[in-house]
Write an enzyme that holds these catalytic residues in place. Structure first.
Site, PDB file in Angstrom:
ATOM      1  N   HIS A 127       0.829  -1.215   0.000  1.00  0.00           N
ATOM      2  CA  HIS A 127       0.000   0.000   0.000  1.00  0.00           C
ATOM      3  C   HIS A 127       0.865   1.266   0.000  1.00  0.00           C
ATOM      4  CE1 HIS A 127      -3.654   2.348   1.185  1.00  0.00           C
ATOM      5  NE2 HIS A 127      -2.768   3.102   1.821  1.00  0.00           N
ATOM      6  N   GLU A 128       1.855   1.321   0.886  1.00  0.00           N
ATOM      7  CA  GLU A 128       2.677   2.535   0.986  1.00  0.00           C
ATOM      8  C   GLU A 128       3.528   2.737  -0.265  1.00  0.00           C
ATOM      9  OE1 GLU A 128       2.120   4.756   3.212  1.00  0.00           O
ATOM     10  OE2 GLU A 128       0.808   3.483   4.410  1.00  0.00           O
ATOM     11  N   HIS A 131       1.613   4.674  -2.667  1.00  0.00           N
ATOM     12  CA  HIS A 131       1.699   6.125  -2.405  1.00  0.00           C
ATOM     13  C   HIS A 131       3.032   6.689  -2.892  1.00  0.00           C
ATOM     14  CE1 HIS A 131      -2.032   6.347  -0.280  1.00  0.00           C
ATOM     15  NE2 HIS A 131      -1.632   5.778   0.847  1.00  0.00           N
TER      16      HIS A 131
HETATM   17  N1  TQI Z   1      -1.377   5.607   6.979  1.00  0.00           N
HETATM   18  C1  TQI Z   1      -2.129   6.379   6.058  1.00  0.00           C
HETATM   19  C2  TQI Z   1      -2.154   5.673   4.671  1.00  0.00           C
HETATM   20  O1  TQI Z   1      -1.092   5.250   4.214  1.00  0.00           O
HETATM   21  C3  TQI Z   1      -1.546   7.758   5.881  1.00  0.00           C
HETATM   22  C4  TQI Z   1      -2.469   8.583   5.054  1.00  0.00           C
HETATM   23  C5  TQI Z   1      -3.634   9.080   5.436  1.00  0.00           C
HETATM   24  C6  TQI Z   1      -2.305   8.952   3.710  1.00  0.00           C
HETATM   25  N2  TQI Z   1      -4.210   9.747   4.393  1.00  0.00           N
HETATM   26  C7  TQI Z   1      -3.432   9.673   3.330  1.00  0.00           C
HETATM   27  C8  TQI Z   1      -1.320   8.713   2.797  1.00  0.00           C
HETATM   28  C9  TQI Z   1      -3.582  10.153   2.057  1.00  0.00           C
HETATM   29  C10 TQI Z   1      -1.470   9.201   1.504  1.00  0.00           C
HETATM   30  C11 TQI Z   1      -2.624   9.908   1.142  1.00  0.00           C
HETATM   31  O2  TQI Z   1      -3.221   5.565   4.106  1.00  0.00           O
HETATM   32  S1  TQI Z   1      -2.063   4.370   7.782  1.00  0.00           S
HETATM   33  C12 TQI Z   1      -3.610   1.595   5.419  1.00  0.00           C
HETATM   34  C13 TQI Z   1      -4.959   1.253   4.940  1.00  0.00           C
HETATM   35  C14 TQI Z   1      -2.242   3.042   6.685  1.00  0.00           C
HETATM   36  C15 TQI Z   1      -3.467   2.677   6.247  1.00  0.00           C
HETATM   37  O3  TQI Z   1      -1.099   3.971   8.754  1.00  0.00           O
HETATM   38  O4  TQI Z   1      -3.348   4.754   8.250  1.00  0.00           O
HETATM   39  C16 TQI Z   1      -2.517   0.873   5.039  1.00  0.00           C
HETATM   40  C17 TQI Z   1      -1.140   2.317   6.319  1.00  0.00           C
HETATM   41  F1  TQI Z   1      -5.100   1.530   3.677  1.00  0.00           F
HETATM   42  F2  TQI Z   1      -5.221  -0.009   5.054  1.00  0.00           F
HETATM   43  F3  TQI Z   1      -5.851   1.896   5.625  1.00  0.00           F
HETATM   44  C18 TQI Z   1      -1.261   1.236   5.492  1.00  0.00           C
HETATM   45 CL1  TQI Z   1      -2.655  -0.512   4.040  1.00  0.00          CL
HETATM   46 ZN    ZN Z   2      -2.974   5.046   2.215  1.00  0.00          ZN
END
Ligand code: TQI
Ligand code: ZN
Length: 170
Positions: A127-128, A131
């Protein structure tokens, strides 16, 4: 449907070979490093991008580290669950993971059952990396870029929606 960041930032055309490095401040096992290698591979499989592990943290395109709490970028981590990790849009390359999470590396079912609030490292890494490459969140529930993950679950396979998004960019 997939989304992109405002202005559609992406790694430039002449940068198809990207390097990544791990913060030498937190030495990782080969097993953990191999999880990231697999996660990068899922994206390089469907694009012309290549990802190579570099030993030089200061000169790599993508830099990966595990940190706790306030780690200097204005977006502090928060202990178990909540924010798990964050990555910034191109060309930042910064990929930070919350060291306080109960990361599961092997991905087998037993490790999830025996670990409280287990989070699958490869699922979060895939996922990251999305991004890092320029994908925002998707409305397709099965997609890697959908903004919710279930603790104790593994979700590592790109869906058509993820592939369409990354192939639009690269
Ligand atoms: N981190 C968030 C994410 O990676 C950070 C974030 C929030 C973000 N809003 C954003 C990044 C907008 C880019 C654009 O989404 S998290 C998931 C998921 C997170 C969340 O730690 O909440 C995953 C990390 F998608 F499952 F909710 C990994 Cl897979
Ligand atoms: Zn995300």
């Amino acid at each position: 449907r997939y989304t992109l960041f405002p202005g559609e930032p992406r790694w430039p055309r002449n940068r198809r070979d990207l390097t990544y490095a791990f913060d030498p401040k937190n030495p990782l096992t080969e097993e953990v490093k191999s999880v990231f290698s697999r996660a990068f591979g899922r994206w390089s499989d469907v694009t012309a991008l290549n990802f190579t592990l570099s030993e030089s943290f200061s000169t790599s395109d993508i830099t990966i580290g595990f940190y706790t709490g306030d780690h200097g970028d204005g977006e502090p981590f928060d202990g178990v669950l909540g924010t798990l990790a964050h990555a910034f849009s191109p060309p930042s390359g910064k990929f930070h993971l919350d060291a306080d999470e109960n990361w599961v590396v092997s991905g087998d079912l037993d490790s999830f059952l025996s670990v409280t609030a287990a989070v699958d490292l490869e699922s979060v890494a895939v996922h990251e990396i999305g991004h890092l490459l320029g994908l925002g969140h998707s409305s397709v529930e099965e997609s890697i870029m959908y903004p919710t993950i279930t603790t104790g679950k593994r979700k590592v396979d790109l869906t058509n929606d993820d592939v369409e998004g990354i192939q639009y960019l690269y």
